[in-house]
Design a protein around this motif. Sequence first.
Motif, mmCIF file in Angstrom:
data_model
loop_
_atom_site.group_PDB
_atom_site.id
_atom_site.type_symbol
_atom_site.label_atom_id
_atom_site.label_comp_id
_atom_site.label_asym_id
_atom_site.label_seq_id
_atom_site.Cartn_x
_atom_site.Cartn_y
_atom_site.Cartn_z
ATOM 1 N N UNK A 18 3.943 -10.488 -73.936
ATOM 2 C CA UNK A 18 4.979 -11.222 -72.815
ATOM 3 C C UNK A 18 4.059 -11.974 -72.881
ATOM 4 N N UNK A 19 5.116 -13.035 -73.250
ATOM 5 C CA UNK A 19 4.766 -15.399 -73.317
ATOM 6 C C UNK A 19 5.945 -16.080 -72.328
ATOM 7 N N UNK A 27 0.144 -16.000 -69.720
ATOM 8 C CA UNK A 27 0.740 -16.474 -70.860
ATOM 9 C C UNK A 27 1.392 -17.358 -71.042
ATOM 10 N N UNK A 28 1.887 -17.742 -69.134
ATOM 11 C CA UNK A 28 2.575 -18.321 -69.362
ATOM 12 C C UNK A 28 2.790 -19.968 -68.996
ATOM 13 N N UNK A 29 3.515 -21.124 -68.247
ATOM 14 C CA UNK A 29 4.202 -22.339 -69.405
ATOM 15 C C UNK A 29 4.264 -23.109 -70.775
ATOM 16 N N UNK A 30 3.321 -23.091 -71.131
ATOM 17 C CA UNK A 30 3.214 -23.330 -73.298
ATOM 18 C C UNK A 30 3.205 -22.575 -73.406
ATOM 19 N N UNK A 33 0.864 -21.843 -77.172
ATOM 20 C CA UNK A 33 1.281 -22.861 -77.860
ATOM 21 C C UNK A 33 0.633 -24.129 -77.904
ATOM 22 N N UNK A 34 -0.242 -24.560 -76.694
ATOM 23 C CA UNK A 34 -0.707 -25.137 -76.727
ATOM 24 C C UNK A 34 -0.269 -26.668 -75.547
ATOM 25 N N UNK A 35 -0.417 -27.988 -76.207
ATOM 26 C CA UNK A 35 0.239 -28.781 -75.456
ATOM 27 C C UNK A 35 1.116 -30.280 -76.236
ATOM 28 N N UNK A 36 2.263 -30.400 -76.605
ATOM 29 C CA UNK A 36 2.807 -31.226 -77.459
ATOM 30 C C UNK A 36 2.738 -30.596 -79.237
#
Length: 158
Positions: A18-19, A27-30, A33-36
Amino acid sequence: MELHDLQPPEGAHRRRRRVGRGTGSGRGKTSGRGQKGQRARDSGFRIGFEGGQMPLGQRLPKQGGFRNPFKKVYTTVNLTRLNRFPDGARVAVEDLYAMGLAREGLPVKLLGAGKLRRRLEVAAHAASETARAAIEARGGQVTLVEPPPSAVRKTARR
């Protein structure tokens, strides 16, 4: 053992990841998937995209030509093969199938390759002019029979 006693083996079922459920979850915020960048955004790449390299679907040659669905496909029998029948015999299409001289289910065509050493009465679905002439020169006879409708509609093989 009953159905309610069955259980999956240890480690067979993993919980769904669960992201995007807060920074404390790991596994929050991004959401992993990393940044930009392109991979952080929605779309990603289109199907078959290979980073600008010519895709495999375009590199391979296209299937050319066309297959005629109405082509008549015959199994062929040369004259030399008919020498295994005794002199004066009547040879039907079924005999050719039974002896393994022709492929079952396909109409039979006689071809004039080789020498015929017997006097035969041959029944087939088609015959070349040279085959007919060779059989009649020996005192034999060629009779043409109608192929069954299912045999004519066999698809052409390449």
